[in-house]
Design a protein around this motif. Structure first.
Motif, PDB file in Angstrom:
ATOM      1  N   ILE A 142      -5.269   8.042  -0.258  1.00 17.37           N
ATOM      2  CA  ILE A 142      -4.642   7.412  -1.427  1.00 17.37           C
ATOM      3  C   ILE A 142      -4.478   8.434  -2.543  1.00 17.37           C
ATOM      4  CG2 ILE A 142      -5.054   5.761  -3.302  1.00 17.37           C
ATOM      5  CD1 ILE A 142      -6.323   3.917  -1.210  1.00 17.37           C
ATOM      6  N   ASP A 156      -3.776  -2.780 -10.890  1.00 11.95           N
ATOM      7  CA  ASP A 156      -4.503  -2.965  -9.626  1.00 11.95           C
ATOM      8  C   ASP A 156      -4.663  -4.461  -9.390  1.00 11.95           C
ATOM      9  OD1 ASP A 156      -6.053  -2.537  -7.360  1.00 11.95           O
ATOM     10  OD2 ASP A 156      -7.905  -2.265  -8.506  1.00 11.95           O
ATOM     11  N   MET A 164     -10.563   0.995  -7.040  1.00 13.93           N
ATOM     12  CA  MET A 164      -9.304   1.711  -7.246  1.00 13.93           C
ATOM     13  C   MET A 164      -9.146   2.141  -8.700  1.00 13.93           C
ATOM     14  SD  MET A 164      -7.663   2.193  -4.406  1.00 13.93           S
ATOM     15  CE  MET A 164      -9.295   2.554  -3.733  1.00 13.93           C
ATOM     16  N   HIS A 223      -4.790  -3.136  -2.861  1.00  8.77           N
ATOM     17  CA  HIS A 223      -5.733  -2.514  -1.941  1.00  8.77           C
ATOM     18  C   HIS A 223      -6.584  -3.554  -1.226  1.00  8.77           C
ATOM     19  CE1 HIS A 223      -9.630  -0.434  -1.016  1.00  8.77           C
ATOM     20  NE2 HIS A 223      -8.797   0.446  -0.514  1.00  8.77           N
ATOM     21  N   ALA A 252      -2.542  -0.846   0.611  1.00  4.35           N
ATOM     22  CA  ALA A 252      -3.494  -0.440   1.651  1.00  4.35           C
ATOM     23  C   ALA A 252      -3.998  -1.692   2.344  1.00  4.35           C
ATOM     24  CB  ALA A 252      -4.660   0.336   1.041  1.00  4.35           C
TER      25      ALA A 252
END
Length: 320
Positions: A142, A156, A164, A223, A252
């Motif tokens: 990442i 995020d 993250m 994520h 992700a």
């Protein structure tokens, strides 16, 4: 796409039955399994399955397996959706209202199960996640993909423990983390403070309706969130909406797998995603996907894939 006369007749015949219209109304609202539809309609699973097969054969709905279960949704073809939506717009029926009330109950049950899980595992969140794949390898990949920044604004979505944010927060003028679990937000606040990050906002928020301005984030991160959602496509649509001209999104998540226990033990709604599926959602959001990056497991675990995409700068200028 348009229907031929024969295709239109076949589609109308497939839809022309009360239970099937009820099913179409439900699938217009959510992706559902045979078991969920059977419970809402109060009909046997074999009977519901027969209705679903007829409509799938006629191109009105799509069937997609996910681990040991099979889910259904409205067709992605524009002509089929237009036909279904037109038919449903003409109907007013108490049975449809009752179906949607029961659908809301199904959704609430899902939410309760997911929330209970998150609250239960929050203190061990990073440890549990590490059982699936090497987080060190994922985070290094990442880091390479997003580059050194700096970023004007990072968002995020489903921030969880805030990992993250601690990874990229120092590269952002402003970073915002959203999550529905207050317990997770409390853990994120502790981790962000420990990392010495001052320009981070943590908010109780819904990934499907963030209430953040459109095209306002230079980097959007999703994520390890999508596999918990019943409608990941809508979450990606909301995430892409936030990407500013010239900005990027990074998703992700797991590649397709057959670890059914993750559904039963950890409330995973989807058992991974294909490159084609994610790529289509990103393009529908007006972004241009880059080549996915696959990270195979170090042990008997799961492959994590990183998908990135960018919004062209010319969009903001109205250039064709």
């Amino acid at each position: 796409m348009s229907f031929s006369a024969d295709q239109a007749i076949e589609a109308l015949r497939a839809a022309g039955e009360p239970t099937r219209l009820r099913v179409l109304s439900l699938l217009a609202a959510d992706e559902l399994s045979v078991m969920e539809l059977s419970g809402i309609l109060e009909q046997s699973q074999p009977r519901v399955s027969r209705h679903l097969k007829l409509m799938a054969d006629a191109g009105l709905i799509e069937r997609f397996p996910d681990g040991a279960r099979v889910f259904y949704r409205l067709s992605s073809e524009a002509a089929a959706r237009r036909l279904v939506e037109t038919a449903l717009d003409l109907i007013e029926d108490d049975a449809f209202d009752r179906d949607h009330q029961r659908l809301e109950q199904v959704r609430k049950e899902r939410e309760v199960e997911a929330e209970a899980y998150f609250e239960r595992v929050a203190p061990q969140w990073d440890r549990i996640r590490s059982l699936y794949v090497s987080e060190t390898a994922v985070e290094a990949a990442i880091d390479r993909l997003i580059g050194p920044g700096p970023f004007d604004r990072v968002v995020d979505l489903g921030t969880g423990s805030g990992r993250m944010l601690t990874l990229v927060g120092k590269r952002a003028r402003v970073a915002i983390g959203l999550d529905l679990s207050q317990n997770m937000l409390n853990i994120a606040r502790s981790n962000v403070s420990r990392a010495g990050l001052e320009k981070v906002e943590l908010r109780h928020g819904d990934i499907f309706a963030t209430r953040l301005p459109a095209q306002s984030a230079e980097l959007v991160i999703v994520h390890q969130v999508l596999h918990y959602l019943s409608d990941p496509a809508s979450a990606v649509a909301e995430a892409t909406r936030l990407v500013a001209p010239g900005g990027r999104i990074l998703i992700a998540d797991f590649a397709p797998h057959d670890h059914e226990r993750l559904r039963e033990e950890h409330q995973h709604r989807r058992l991974g995603f294909t490159d084609a599926e994610i790529g289509e959602w990103l393009r529908e959001g007006g972004l241009t996907p880059a080549a996915p990056v696959a990270l195979p497991p170090d042990h008997d675990g799961l492959t994590v894939t990183l998908w990135t995409a960018r919004r062209a700068v010319v969009e903001a200028r109205g250039v064709a």
